[in-house]
Design a protein around this motif. Structure first.
Motif, PDB file in Angstrom:
ATOM      1  N   ASN A 980      47.671  93.180 -44.550  1.00 59.59           N
ATOM      2  CA  ASN A 980      48.710  93.695 -43.511  1.00 59.59           C
ATOM      3  C   ASN A 980      48.663  93.753 -42.227  1.00 59.59           C
ATOM      4  OD1 ASN A 980      49.758  91.171 -45.615  1.00 59.59           O
ATOM      5  ND2 ASN A 980      50.877  92.549 -45.996  1.00 59.59           N
ATOM      6  N   VAL A 981      48.147  95.276 -42.601  1.00 63.01           N
ATOM      7  CA  VAL A 981      48.806  96.431 -41.727  1.00 63.01           C
ATOM      8  C   VAL A 981      47.181  96.249 -40.163  1.00 63.01           C
ATOM      9  CG1 VAL A 981      47.860  98.991 -40.802  1.00 63.01           C
ATOM     10  CG2 VAL A 981      49.458  97.737 -43.090  1.00 63.01           C
ATOM     11  N   ARG A 982      46.403  96.188 -40.749  1.00 60.56           N
ATOM     12  CA  ARG A 982      45.177  95.216 -40.180  1.00 60.56           C
ATOM     13  C   ARG A 982      45.281  93.956 -38.914  1.00 60.56           C
ATOM     14  NH1 ARG A 982      38.959  97.061 -41.453  1.00 60.56           N
ATOM     15  NH2 ARG A 982      38.529  95.372 -41.005  1.00 60.56           N
ATOM     16  N   GLU A 983      45.968  93.486 -40.038  1.00 60.32           N
ATOM     17  CA  GLU A 983      46.713  91.957 -39.183  1.00 60.32           C
ATOM     18  C   GLU A 983      47.918  92.617 -37.728  1.00 60.32           C
ATOM     19  OE1 GLU A 983      45.203  89.251 -38.252  1.00 60.32           O
ATOM     20  OE2 GLU A 983      46.761  88.453 -36.987  1.00 60.32           O
ATOM     21  N   TYR A 984      48.159  92.952 -38.303  1.00 61.73           N
ATOM     22  CA  TYR A 984      49.133  93.739 -37.124  1.00 61.73           C
ATOM     23  C   TYR A 984      48.881  94.691 -36.461  1.00 61.73           C
ATOM     24  CZ  TYR A 984      52.404  91.391 -40.567  1.00 61.73           C
ATOM     25  OH  TYR A 984      53.371  90.981 -41.057  1.00 61.73           O
ATOM     26  N   GLU A 985      47.147  95.373 -36.792  1.00 61.66           N
ATOM     27  CA  GLU A 985      47.081  96.045 -35.858  1.00 61.66           C
ATOM     28  C   GLU A 985      46.352  95.303 -34.454  1.00 61.66           C
ATOM     29  OE1 GLU A 985      45.700 100.083 -37.812  1.00 61.66           O
ATOM     30  OE2 GLU A 985      44.649  99.022 -37.454  1.00 61.66           O
ATOM     31  N   ARG A 986      45.491  93.719 -34.909  1.00 63.10           N
ATOM     32  CA  ARG A 986      44.464  93.521 -33.947  1.00 63.10           C
ATOM     33  C   ARG A 986      45.988  92.467 -33.627  1.00 63.10           C
ATOM     34  NH1 ARG A 986      42.939  88.575 -33.648  1.00 63.10           N
ATOM     35  NH2 ARG A 986      44.401  87.917 -35.192  1.00 63.10           N
ATOM     36  N   GLN A 987      46.909  92.173 -33.587  1.00 61.92           N
ATOM     37  CA  GLN A 987      47.712  91.852 -32.735  1.00 61.92           C
ATOM     38  C   GLN A 987      48.976  92.929 -31.783  1.00 61.92           C
ATOM     39  OE1 GLN A 987      50.716  89.514 -34.332  1.00 61.92           O
ATOM     40  NE2 GLN A 987      49.970  88.596 -36.149  1.00 61.92           N
ATOM     41  N   TYR A 988      49.030  93.808 -32.653  1.00 66.25           N
ATOM     42  CA  TYR A 988      49.420  95.030 -31.835  1.00 66.25           C
ATOM     43  C   TYR A 988      49.109  94.920 -30.152  1.00 66.25           C
ATOM     44  CZ  TYR A 988      51.257  99.213 -29.801  1.00 66.25           C
ATOM     45  OH  TYR A 988      51.938 100.370 -29.010  1.00 66.25           O
ATOM     46  N   ALA A 989      47.521  95.627 -30.575  1.00 62.38           N
ATOM     47  CA  ALA A 989      45.956  96.079 -29.901  1.00 62.38           C
ATOM     48  C   ALA A 989      46.259  94.630 -28.781  1.00 62.38           C
ATOM     49  CB  ALA A 989      45.214  96.147 -29.821  1.00 62.38           C
ATOM     50  N   MET A 990      46.045  93.469 -29.424  1.00 60.59           N
ATOM     51  CA  MET A 990      45.875  92.516 -28.213  1.00 60.59           C
ATOM     52  C   MET A 990      47.155  92.031 -28.069  1.00 60.59           C
ATOM     53  SD  MET A 990      43.417  89.615 -30.207  1.00 60.59           S
ATOM     54  CE  MET A 990      43.099  88.645 -28.387  1.00 60.59           C
ATOM     55  N   LEU A 991      48.316  92.208 -28.115  1.00 68.49           N
ATOM     56  CA  LEU A 991      49.619  91.975 -27.595  1.00 68.49           C
ATOM     57  C   LEU A 991      50.382  92.890 -26.364  1.00 68.49           C
ATOM     58  CD1 LEU A 991      51.647  90.790 -29.920  1.00 68.49           C
ATOM     59  CD2 LEU A 991      51.278  88.799 -28.595  1.00 68.49           C
ATOM     60  N   TRP A 992      49.827  94.526 -26.211  1.00 65.83           N
ATOM     61  CA  TRP A 992      49.832  94.949 -25.677  1.00 65.83           C
ATOM     62  C   TRP A 992      49.204  94.924 -24.386  1.00 65.83           C
ATOM     63  CZ3 TRP A 992      54.502  96.323 -24.262  1.00 65.83           C
ATOM     64  CH2 TRP A 992      56.050  96.099 -25.450  1.00 65.83           C
ATOM     65  N   THR A 993      48.374  95.221 -24.606  1.00 67.93           N
ATOM     66  CA  THR A 993      46.765  94.922 -23.371  1.00 67.93           C
ATOM     67  C   THR A 993      47.664  93.851 -22.575  1.00 67.93           C
ATOM     68  OG1 THR A 993      45.283  94.103 -24.949  1.00 67.93           O
ATOM     69  CG2 THR A 993      45.332  96.298 -24.541  1.00 67.93           C
ATOM     70  N   GLN A 994      47.176  92.449 -23.510  1.00 68.62           N
ATOM     71  CA  GLN A 994      47.411  91.499 -21.983  1.00 68.62           C
ATOM     72  C   GLN A 994      48.754  91.662 -20.918  1.00 68.62           C
ATOM     73  OE1 GLN A 994      45.729  88.856 -21.552  1.00 68.62           O
ATOM     74  NE2 GLN A 994      47.231  88.376 -20.241  1.00 68.62           N
ATOM     75  N   CYS A 995      49.416  92.639 -21.800  1.00 69.80           N
ATOM     76  CA  CYS A 995      50.907  92.929 -20.751  1.00 69.80           C
ATOM     77  C   CYS A 995      50.624  93.991 -19.861  1.00 69.80           C
ATOM     78  CB  CYS A 995      52.102  92.940 -21.496  1.00 69.80           C
ATOM     79  SG  CYS A 995      53.308  91.774 -22.511  1.00 69.80           S
ATOM     80  N   GLN A 996      49.481  94.749 -20.407  1.00 70.79           N
ATOM     81  CA  GLN A 996      49.392  94.976 -18.903  1.00 70.79           C
ATOM     82  C   GLN A 996      48.498  94.951 -18.711  1.00 70.79           C
ATOM     83  OE1 GLN A 996      46.225  98.820 -21.523  1.00 70.79           O
ATOM     84  NE2 GLN A 996      48.072  99.285 -20.817  1.00 70.79           N
ATOM     85  N   ARG A 997      47.842  93.595 -18.361  1.00 68.86           N
ATOM     86  CA  ARG A 997      46.882  92.946 -17.675  1.00 68.86           C
ATOM     87  C   ARG A 997      47.252  92.240 -16.693  1.00 68.86           C
ATOM     88  NH1 ARG A 997      42.955  90.619 -22.211  1.00 68.86           N
ATOM     89  NH2 ARG A 997      41.885  92.923 -22.975  1.00 68.86           N
ATOM     90  N   CYS A 998      48.368  91.291 -17.195  1.00 69.04           N
ATOM     91  CA  CYS A 998      49.351  90.389 -15.844  1.00 69.04           C
ATOM     92  C   CYS A 998      50.221  91.153 -15.129  1.00 69.04           C
ATOM     93  CB  CYS A 998      51.086  89.969 -17.385  1.00 69.04           C
ATOM     94  SG  CYS A 998      50.243  88.707 -18.183  1.00 69.04           S
ATOM     95  N   MET A 999      50.870  92.793 -15.667  1.00 68.49           N
ATOM     96  CA  MET A 999      51.673  93.411 -14.816  1.00 68.49           C
ATOM     97  C   MET A 999      50.769  94.285 -13.628  1.00 68.49           C
ATOM     98  SD  MET A 999      53.810  96.855 -16.677  1.00 68.49           S
ATOM     99  CE  MET A 999      51.716  97.555 -16.308  1.00 68.49           C
ATOM    100  N   GLY A1000      49.200  94.120 -13.876  1.00 70.13           N
ATOM    101  CA  GLY A1000      48.267  94.864 -12.921  1.00 70.13           C
ATOM    102  C   GLY A1000      49.077  95.744 -12.791  1.00 70.13           C
ATOM    103  N   SER A1001      48.701  96.843 -13.831  1.00 70.32           N
ATOM    104  CA  SER A1001      48.227  98.253 -14.230  1.00 70.32           C
ATOM    105  C   SER A1001      48.000  98.794 -15.598  1.00 70.32           C
ATOM    106  CB  SER A1001      49.712  98.863 -13.586  1.00 70.32           C
ATOM    107  OG  SER A1001      49.585 100.153 -13.895  1.00 70.32           O
TER     108      SER A1001
END
Lengths: 1044, 454
Positions: A980-1001
């Motif tokens: 479970n931890v591995r799956e959540y870690e993967r999601q955490y990384a993908m979700l928060w980097t995506q938000c950084q990309r959208c935000m442009g910083s």
């Protein structure tokens, strides 16, 4: 109106800041040798001049103003003189032309007696002539010419006043005894009258011969050049061929930010305007002319944009007016500028007593005023909005365009830009805006970047949707000014076309008195289009669809249906039977051989022009020309279809129930004829469904797609022959397979060629309605895909069961369960208990500071509550639910959201068995999360439990992650948690980097609060899940490994 | 062995002097309420002075240094410092998948071999803003630049708001001490990607490898050589990633996290424990986890839990450590990792990544960027550090080793008058190769275990 002096003084203060943005254009040559001046007309209005010195008699007159742009990009204001409004009345019986001067005199005298006309310079009645023509309405047997009087008056407003006097019979034309006179064409808008008279179309080119115009002594506007000319000298080019071109039009897209107080949506009475971002483009240029943001307080520079900071809000606003004036845009755009940005700016300026602000138009010293309008249109519904006096600038609010032209789940700028541009937009909540504003120059810069993006997006939408091109073409086709397309309904287009077509034939349009035809009593209702009762079912064989191309227009053309061909029932007897056609509804129209209807002529023109445009479109290669031609053919189609609506609109200019009833009656009969013809000519074929203009045919059970298509084509050809031209039954597509649920609700794969299907076509199925949660739309579309594309009924059933099982076990992403509604009025003003209102009150009690405010969308989910607690009380904020582990009422979602739409889809397929989808094994396993606060949890004590079997672990061994029985399985229990931890870690990384990309910083925290975004809740949930599971994992690490 | 051999010599394995300083990669408590911005912020704060110093040494013509991007003025020739961000459409994006079908759970995306496309944009960002870099006048750079690297850029802002790059400057390889000289040859052995539990199980090769280590293979000379191997590093992917693939398939059917009951098959773990037990009884072993191993996914990966390897964990000679990991053996600083950082960095350029030379260049660049995994967190998942970026290299290792590479490769680079040995350790399960490094000379050699079934 301010004095011009004061006006220029305030303006010059900031002018220099923007001088580089001024229109360049090539210098215009004036005088005898200069070529003719040609401008692309964008807007027309007029002013009333007490003494028009341009005219020889200096009489009172209306001066029309044409705002245009030359091909070189210069803005030109052409002031057109000498055109006077007119209208008609029917001549008195036994009229003697010798009495004309006397009648004119009595009219003049009567008019002078009216206070508003008393002070007119020069004559009020300029001309009185005899005009021989006919009324547009009703064909009179033997078609006699009637004598009218054409009355030309000094000013536009006099038309209506005089018409009323004449209609009332409040005048004495001795020796004529009539007291009342029917008026014609008195209700035509003066600008439209002018455009019709000069043959000027919307957004068309106007040429002014060099030796005919004059330069004024003093500029009256902010446009680059002004000229005066007599209207008879204008040369108007119809938009064809060379004159389809456009000029460099300046478009300003802007957005404002306001610093609201906590918990309250910004109000101009209290809250400052802190930033105004501007994005200005010129058609034909790839780079923007200006990217500028005006800010209150210092702001760090932004690459690629000009940042201008001001110390006071008053200066900020004044500077913006200077900007507007210096850059001189033709079109103002933005997102919701009509109902938010512009009213806010104007109201704010008045709160600040900024007398120099409200001058946003192009005319010097003309104040911009705001008023409420209400546009009721059968096509667009009723919309209340603001309107502005902003002479010469056209407001094209992209929100209004989208609401008019597209049906969407949500019209927020976020979801619209995701829909059309494929981008998620960062959404900064207005409470954070204030925080950023009160920070430092860097946080204000952050805000400015956001603000610039909001100014840029409407521009991109406009480009992507080609709104401007399409609307310009529509203006050209319909012959009305561009601005009217946005401020008025469909009717005005038909009015313009009707006048343009009828007048050359000396047909005059009667002014219908409101009382006689509608308003007081409900308009007579007539039977609408019929639908052939659907034979519900899931058809796995190809279903051919036969369509009537442009059904209503072609009926009108085929049967010569028009105002001018309609014969009153009591007069039919004077006609020869072969001279008229009787509609199924019993009304009679003369045949084209007797008199061709104006409406048919309009439609013929529109449809043949559309054919031409489509043919040119096929040949055109230049992308710009292609977009123009495509816009044109669309505009022609829209206009053709508007004609039918015009005749049936009970509140319209010229409603005629006989006509619209006849048209639908013909349509009904044609659908029925088609059904019986198909079924008789093609044995064993069945018409399974028929709608307004189409018929669905199942030819045989065992046909291939190819065979069905060729039969469909045959059927269309054969049956077309039994209808008068130009009615044509066309075969265009097959549905294969086809799921017919009920009338106006169906889905199928649409094939126009045998190789691949074109798309999945769904009508009336829950995919866009926003009062459903996303889960419903997703499940429905996935089920349809499985049924239709994969043809896997069992797969669809399994998918539904799986979804239901996931839902009940709480495995569905919460963002799919969120419903959001706008808090459109104060909570106290809602009558019934609505979920979002109840939730609002709850949120307000929790924290008035962060609670949503009026106009916000409130997202909510439904949670479990007490038994028989009403659903609206169980609405809860999704974030709150995530943070407190509140249990969702998954059964509520199943029963009230999913069940109905799914039942509808599956009923034609599995019949009565449909309830098995919602009962059985897959609904047994239910997971309910344990809330971390409230309710029973107040009485519980947290004790350490074994991570393997959840039994409590004795205090003495509380460091152990597992009980002694589970100890043996430590590795596998550890692994399970780790997984479970591995799956959540993967999601955490993908979700928060995506938000950084959208935000442009990447160096700044994500602030986005766009709850329309699919990952908004997910990114929050994953933080919590990851934290929880990591805690479990850490319990294993407390103890050191055993050693020898 | 026959007891009749009277001249039995006892050989002792040479011991190494193994120092593990404080391990910055070990996580003591985890907190996920923060976001990823802080790690870039810390990285920039740590490397800005370094890169500025390097840039001032490189460009000595008195060029203007702008301390922050926001102070940039159009037209002036200057140097700016910031973090590189590469905007690439081909990066895996959770949103792209969502837009296709939002009903599905977060899918496991197939990662593209390269993110490079024509629409890529290179951006420089600092605390105050970002600017688009334009490489029209600078041929070098775009390919080797990675998201997350801190650089100094010389050039000027153009009228369109881009920054036109003339030259780039990196922090440069950090200082390192010349290690003390050693009297004897002593070897350390690196192996990676043993891949236990793979369907194409290569148990024969593993057995040979074990025999070699334990001194049961070859002749006297071999035994002697073997006794000179003082330490073994196992660099990740002890277990096969084939299990991961089946998980991906499974999760497509079953869709949710919770239903993926059994990620790590018990069988390979038991054989791994047995394998490590045998090894640890004859040689000190340091085990790093890799992508496929049963520990967390975010870098730094934490040591495998003892309960998974119950028997071998009891040996003092067996160290379970983080990935990446750093220690000092006989005075030589050794930096090891399981290779995810190299693989991910490779996706940022168009080079041929099967070429081991290119991979060595990436490793060398990372030393020069002074960062172990610049592309984390953007495309390489890592822990959301709040007040430090532990991946910033403060000093240069003498040996930098990356596991799980396609092929063996090595390069000796000269940094600050001292040699730095770079090593790519090939994947054992596909190549049968291990790498020995002579600590005295820093000379590597590759050994291959082959089984000729004929």
């Amino acid at each position: 109106i301010l004095e011009p002096v004061e006006y220029t003084q305030t303006r010059s203060k900031f002018q220099h800041l923007f001088s580089s943005y001024a229109r360049a254009g090539s210098p215009l040559l004036f005088g005898e040798d200069a070529g003719n001046l040609r401008i692309l007309q964008l807007d027309v209005d007029y002013e009333i001049v007490q003494k028009d010195t341009f005219l020889e008699d200096s009489s009172s007159a209306a001066v029309l103003r044409i705002y245009g742009v030359t091909e070189g990009g210069n803005s030109v204001l052409a002031r057109v003189h000498g055109f006077r409004p007119f209208f008609f009345i029917i001549c008195p019986s036994q009229f003697d032309p010798a009495d004309l001067p006397a009648i004119k005199e009595s009219l003049e005298k009567r008019a002078r007696a009216v206070s508003s006309m008393k002070n007119c310079q020069g004559p009020i009645i300029h001309d009185l002539e005899i005009f021989e023509g006919r009324s547009l309405l009703y064909f009179v047997p033997s078609d006699p010419l009637i004598r009218f009087l054409k009355i030309t008056v000094a000013l536009p407003s006099y038309v209506r006043q005089l018409a009323q006097i004449l209609e009332r019979g409040d005048i004495d034309f001795s020796p004529y005894e009539e007291s009342r006179y029917s008026t014609f064409e008195a209700s035509v808008d003066f600008i439209l009258r002018f455009m019709i008279e000069t043959n000027m179309y919307g957004c068309s080119w106007v040429e002014m011969p060099s030796n005919r115009y004059h330069l004024p002594e003093k500029q009256t506007s902010h446009m680059q050049f002004e000229i005066d000319i007599h209207y008879t000298h204008l040369v108007c080019h119809a938009p064809h061929g060379e004159w389809l071109k456009t000029a460099p039009i300046r478009i300003l897209s802007f957005d404002i930010e306001c610093a609201g107080r906590p918990g309250v949506f910004p109000e101009p009475e209290h809250d400052q305007v802190i930033q105004i971002a501007n994005y200005m483009t010129e058609t034909g240029k790839s780079e923007p002319i200006a990217r500028t943001v005006l800010t209150l307080g210092s702001c760090a520079p932004i690459a690629g944009a000009k940042v201008l900071s001001f110390d006071s809000e008053a200066e900020l606003l004044e500077a913006w007016v200077s900007f507007l004036c210096a850059t001189d845009p033709d079109i103002l755009t933005g997102y919701n500028i009509v109902n938010f940005d512009l009213p806010y700016l104007l109201n704010r300026a008045s709160v600040l007593h900024l007398s120099s602000f409200p001058f946003l138009g192009r005319l010097m010293g003309v104040m911009t005023k705001m008023h409420d309008t209400r546009l009721s249109s059968s096509a667009f519904g009723t919309h209340e909005s603001k309107a502005f006096t902003m002479n010469g600038r056209i407001i094209v609010d992209m929100l209004q365009i989208l609401v008019r032209d597209y049906k969407l789940r949500s019209y927020s700028l976020n979801s619209v830009s995701f829909e059309f541009l494929g981008e998620q937009k960062e959404d900064v909540h207005h409470s954070i805006i204030t925080e950023l504003f009160h920070g430092n120059e860097n946080t204000r810069r952050r805000l400015a970047v956001y603000c610039l993006k909001d100014a840029y997006l409407p521009h991109r939408l406009m480009e992507k949707l080609m709104s401007l091109t399409n609307y310009m073409e529509l203006a050209r086709v319909a012959g009305i000014p561009l601005a009217w397309l946005l401020s008025r309904g469909h009717m005005i287009k038909v009015v313009s076309l009707l006048h343009r077509k009828a007048f050359p034939e000396s047909l005059l349009i009667p002014d219908l008195k409101n009382t006689s035809h509608n308003s007081s009593e409900e308009a007579e209702s007539y039977e609408g289009a019929t639908v052939i009762e659907p034979k519900r079912g899931f058809y796995k064989m190809p279903i051919a669809t036969l369509d009537f191309a442009s059904l209503y227009p072609s009926i009108m053309m085929a049967h010569n249906i028009c105002y001018s061909t309609l014969v009153r029932k009591d007069r039919v007897k004077y006609l020869k039977p072969e001279d008229y056609i009787k509609s199924p509804s019993g009304d009679c129209y003369v045949r084209p051989s007797v008199k061709k209807g104006v409406l048919s002529k309009i439609l013929e023109d529109l449809l043949s022009a559309r054919k031409v445009a489509k043919r040119e479109l096929e040949q055109a290669t230049d992308p710009f020309l292609r977009s123009v031609l495509n816009g044109r053919q669309l505009a022609l189609k829209i206009s053709a279809n508007a004609v039918y609506g015009f005749t049936g609109a009970s509140r319209g200019k010229l409603p005629c129930t006989e006509i619209s009833a006849s048209i639908t009656a013909f349509g009904r009969r044609m659908i029925e004829t088609t059904k019986s013809l198909v079924e008789s000519k093609f044995p064993s074929s069945v018409v399974i469904y028929g709608d307004t203009d189409s018929v669905m045919v199942k030819f045989r059970d065992d046909l291939t797609l190819e065979e069905s298509m060729s039969l469909g084509q045959q059927a269309a050809d054969i049956i077309s022959q039994s209808f008068p031209k130009p009615i044509k039954l066309e075969f265009e597509k097959c549905y294969y397979p086809y799921l017919l649920i009920q009338k106006k609700r169906y889905a199928g794969l649409l094939w126009t060629k045998t190789e691949t299907y074109d798309k999945m076509d769904c009508k009336g199925i829950e995919t866009v309605r926003r009062d459903n949660c996303k889960l419903v739309a997703n499940v429905v579309s996935k089920v349809l895909e499985k049924l239709l594309v994969e043809r896997d009924v069992q797969g669809a059933i399994d998918f539904v069961k799986k979804t239901i099982s996931d839902l009940l076990q709480n495995k569905v992403d919460i963002s799919l369960l969120v419903i959001s509604k706008e808090l459109s009025k104060a909570a106290a003003d809602y009558d019934a208990n609505q979920a979002h209102v109840t939730l609002y009150k709850k949120l307000y009690q929790r924290d008035p500071g962060s609670a949503p405010s009026l106009g916000d969308r409130i997202p909510y989910v439904t949670i479990k509550g007490r038994k028989d607690q009403p659903a609206h009380e169980r609405a809860e904020d999704p974030i709150y639910v995530l943070e407190h582990n509140l249990p969702l009422d998954t059964e509520y979602y199943l029963k009230n959201m999913l069940r109905k739409p799914l039942e509808r889809i599956f009923e034609p397929i599995i019949g009565k068995n449909v309830s098995s989808l919602f009962e059985g094994e897959h609904t047994r396993s239910i997971t309910v999360t344990t809330p971390s606060t409230g309710g029973i949890m107040r009485f519980t004590k947290v004790s350490v439990t074994c991570l393997g079997c959840r039994t409590p672990i004795p205090q003495t061994e509380s460091k152990e992650p597992l009980c002694k029985y589970c100890k043996a399985n430590e590795a596998s229990i550890y692994e399970k948690i780790l997984c479970n931890v591995r799956e959540y870690e993967r999601q955490y990384a993908m979700l928060w980097t995506q938000c950084q990309r959208c935000m442009g910083s990447i160096c700044q925290d994500v602030l986005c609060s766009n709850s329309d975004c699919p990952i908004f809740y997910r990114r929050r949930k994953v933080q919590k899940d990851l934290e929880d599971t990591s805690k479990q994992l850490e319990r294993f690490e407390i103890l050191p490994p055993p050693s020898w | 062995m026959n007891a009749s051999h009277s001249t039995t010599t006892v050989m002792y394995r040479q011991t190494v002097d193994y120092e593990e300083e404080h391990n910055p990669f070990l996580l003591h408590s985890r907190n996920y309420s923060q976001q990823y911005s802080q790690i870039y912020f810390c990285r920039l704060a740590a490397l800005r002075p370094v890169v500025e110093n390097a840039a001032r040494n490189k460009w000595t013509d008195g060029i203007l240094f702008r301390d922050r991007l926001l102070h940039l003025q159009q037209g002036d020739n200057c140097v700016i410092i910031g973090v590189i961000y590469k905007e690439m459409d081909l990066k895996p994006s959770i949103l792209k998948e969502y837009s296709k079908n939002p009903a599905e759970p977060v899918p496991i995306l197939p990662v593209k071999p390269s993110f490079v496309s024509d629409s890529d944009v290179v951006i420089l960002e600092d605390e105050t803003g970002r600017i688009r870099l334009n490489f029209d006048r600078c041929c070098l750079g775009v390919n080797i630049l990675l998201t997350g690297t801190v650089v100094a850029v010389k050039g000027q802002e153009t009228s369109s708001g881009d920054f036109s790059v003339d030259e780039l400057c990196f922090p440069g390889i950090p200082p390192l001490k010349v290690p003390r000289s050693l009297d004897n040859d002593i070897f350390i052995l690196f192996v990676s990607g043993i891949g236990l539990g793979a369907p194409w199980n290569v148990s024969m090769r593993e057995a040979m490898f074990l025999d070699f280590i334990t001194g049961k293979l070859g002749n006297e000379e071999d035994y002697h050589f073997c006794s000179q191997i003082g330490h073994l590093f196992v660099l990740g992917n002890l277990l096969s990633s084939a299990g991961d693939e089946t998980l991906a398939n499974k999760s497509n059917d079953q869709q949710t996290v919770n239903s993926a009951q059994q990620l790590f098959n018990a069988e390979p773990l038991i054989s791994a424990d047995r394998f490590l037990t045998t090894l640890s009884s004859t040689i000190p072993v340091t085990l790093l986890p890799g992508e496929a191993d049963p520990t967390n996914l975010l870098l730094p990966q934490q040591p495998l839990h003892h309960s998974l390897l119950p028997s071998s964990s009891k040996y003092n000679s067996f160290r379970r450590v983080t990935n990446p990991y750093q220690c000092c053996i006989n005075g030589r600083k050794i930096l090891v990792c399981s290779g995810q950082n190299i693989d991910d960095a490779c996706r940022y350029s168009t080079w041929d990544w099967n070429s081991v030379e290119n991979r060595l260049t990436v490793m060398e660049n990372m030393l020069s960027f002074r960062h172990l995994c610049p592309t984390a967190p953007d495309t390489l998942p890592c822990y959301p550090y709040y007040d430090e970026d532990p991946f910033v290299l403060k000093e240069c290792p003498h040996v930098y080793v990356a596991g799980n590479q396609h092929a063996y490769g090595t390069r000796l680079i000269n940094a600050n008058d001292c040699g730095v040995r770079l090593l790519c350790i090939p994947d054992f399960s596909t190549t049968g190769q291990v790498v020995l490094l002579n600590l005295r000379t820093l000379t590597p050699q590759v050994m291959e275990f082959m089984i000729d079934l004929n």
